[in-house]
Design an enzyme around this catalytic site. Structure first.
Site, short mmCIF file in Angstrom:
data_model
loop_
_atom_site.label_atom_id
_atom_site.label_comp_id
_atom_site.label_asym_id
_atom_site.label_seq_id
_atom_site.Cartn_x
_atom_site.Cartn_y
_atom_site.Cartn_z
N TYR A 118 62.22 42.52 29.41
CA TYR A 118 62.00 43.42 30.48
C TYR A 118 63.20 44.14 31.00
CZ TYR A 118 60.75 44.70 35.24
OH TYR A 118 60.59 45.12 36.60
N LYS A 125 64.48 47.85 31.30
CA LYS A 125 64.70 48.32 32.45
C LYS A 125 66.19 49.10 32.43
CE LYS A 125 62.59 48.61 35.53
NZ LYS A 125 61.24 49.78 36.22
P1 NAD Z 1 52.26 47.23 39.03
O1 NAD Z 1 52.00 46.42 37.69
O2 NAD Z 1 51.65 46.68 40.09
O3 NAD Z 1 52.29 48.57 38.81
C1 NAD Z 1 52.73 49.42 37.46
C2 NAD Z 1 51.87 50.36 37.10
O4 NAD Z 1 52.11 50.99 35.94
C3 NAD Z 1 50.19 50.03 36.73
O5 NAD Z 1 49.31 50.48 37.57
C4 NAD Z 1 50.00 50.11 35.36
O6 NAD Z 1 48.59 50.30 35.07
C5 NAD Z 1 51.09 51.46 35.11
N1 NAD Z 1 51.34 51.47 33.85
C6 NAD Z 1 51.86 50.54 32.87
N2 NAD Z 1 52.00 51.19 31.62
C7 NAD Z 1 51.70 52.24 31.66
C8 NAD Z 1 51.67 53.22 30.90
N3 NAD Z 1 52.09 53.05 29.61
N4 NAD Z 1 51.32 54.60 31.24
C9 NAD Z 1 51.03 54.68 32.75
N5 NAD Z 1 50.87 53.88 33.22
C10 NAD Z 1 51.19 52.71 33.03
O7 NAD Z 1 54.07 46.84 39.38
P2 NAD Z 1 54.83 47.03 40.54
O8 NAD Z 1 55.11 45.80 41.01
O9 NAD Z 1 54.14 48.04 41.53
O10 NAD Z 1 55.95 47.89 39.79
C11 NAD Z 1 56.20 49.03 39.85
C12 NAD Z 1 57.93 49.38 39.65
O11 NAD Z 1 58.87 48.64 40.23
C13 NAD Z 1 58.01 48.90 37.97
O12 NAD Z 1 58.79 49.92 37.56
C14 NAD Z 1 58.76 47.65 38.12
O13 NAD Z 1 59.55 47.66 37.08
C15 NAD Z 1 59.60 47.70 39.50
N6 NAD Z 1 59.82 46.65 40.14
C16 NAD Z 1 59.15 45.93 40.62
C17 NAD Z 1 59.64 44.67 41.26
C18 NAD Z 1 58.49 43.90 42.21
O14 NAD Z 1 58.85 42.79 42.55
N7 NAD Z 1 56.96 44.14 41.94
C19 NAD Z 1 60.70 44.52 41.48
C20 NAD Z 1 61.72 45.31 40.75
C21 NAD Z 1 61.27 46.52 40.05
#
Ligand code: NAD
Length: 245
Positions: free
Chosen positions: A142, A146
């Site tokens: 992952y 990223k």
């Molecule tokens: P989440 O899983 O709740 O949301 C991700 C969304 O992306 C989902 O709704 C999913 O359906 C959509 N998705 C996945 N693959 C897809 C595709 N091929 N086409 C279209 N949509 C797609 O995750 P989150 O926690 O809201 O994370 C959001 C962003 O923040 C991500 O980029 C993640 O890497 C980053 N991030 C999250 C955290 C955390 O602690 N949650 C920390 C650091 C970075």
């Protein structure tokens, strides 16, 4: 120009997710109308048009990016899936497709949700700044994707073409509707699995409240202009002091 292109219309790719939904709600509060692009729909709100599709599909993206000047890309497969091919397809090839779709659609600004783990080498980072190098040995697939994703978005920043990009790097995000962080901890505690300490008990970990992450994204978007020093740069986002864990 922003006025002609409708500067208050934006798109949120991954807007059905935890962070994405908070971002969409705040954007609506601030008077934006939102084109939401995701593989799944998790809610409906006035002011939001939902477009179902995979971000690897440029044609599907193009219909969601019509008349949009600002795009937030916060979609990713869940880190826990640990599926290398899926991460590569969505986070690397898919992000190339997002960039190409933005250029084809005449989008002016792209804000990426990256991750603070892109600079994490497995040892504590205290007061880490954005000049830390990318991790040479990322902790998992992952994170590896990223890193590639962030490089693609930041390198795509092109002032002569009028396409500006920026990346926000949160770490563990918590807040209302968090599907992962707090529920996982509570579940582990319930199953009696919180009795062990990895390390000497002074390891550092950083958590950021979801509203702060959203605020960082919107500030970045609204300050992203050709004369701004933030063009093509990544920014860590946190609450304040790291929490001892
Ligand atoms: P989440 O899983 O709740 O949301 C991700 C969304 O992306 C989902 O709704 C999913 O359906 C959509 N998705 C996945 N693959 C897809 C595709 N091929 N086409 C279209 N949509 C797609 O995750 P989150 O926690 O809201 O994370 C959001 C962003 O923040 C991500 O980029 C993640 O890497 C980053 N991030 C999250 C955290 C955390 O602690 N949650 C920390 C650091 C970075």
């Amino acid at each position: 120009n922003d006025e002609r292109k409708g500067s208050k219309r934006c798109a949120v790719i991954g807007g059905s997710g935890f962070l994405g939904r908070h971002l969409v709600e705040k954007l609506l509060d601030r008077g934006y109308s939102v084109s939401l692009f995701d593989i799944r729909q998790s809610y409906e709100l006035p002011g939001v048009t939902f477009h179902q599709g995979d971000l690897c599909d440029k044609q599907a993206l193009l219909s969601a990016l019509k008349d949009v000047s600002l795009v937030f890309h916060c979609a990713s497969p869940a880190p826990s899936s640990d599926d290398r091919l899926l991460f590569e397809r969505v986070n690397i090839q898919g992000t190339q497709t997002v960039i190409q779709a933005c250029l084809d659609a005449g989008v002016q600004k792209l804000v990426l949700t990256s991750s603070a783990s892109v600079v994490f080498e497995g040892t504590d980072v205290k007061n880490g700044k954005e000049d830390l190098p990318y991790a040479k040995k990322p902790i998992d697939y992952y994170t590896q994707t990223k890193i590639e994703q962030e490089k693609l978005v930041l390198e795509a920043c092109n002032k002569p073409k009028g396409f500006l990009t920026v990346a926000i790097r949160p770490h563990g995000i918590f807040g209302p509707r968090d599907p992962q962080l707090v529920p996982t901890l509570v579940d582990a505690a319930r199953r009696g699995k919180m009795k062990f300490i990895i390390g000497d008990g002074t390891n550092l970990v950083d958590f950021t409240y979801v509203e702060n992450v959203v605020h960082g994204h919107i500030l970045a978007a609204e300050h992203l202009r050709a004369d701004s020093p933030i063009c093509g740069k990544p920014y860590h986002i946190t609450n304040d002091e790291p929490i001892r864990f």
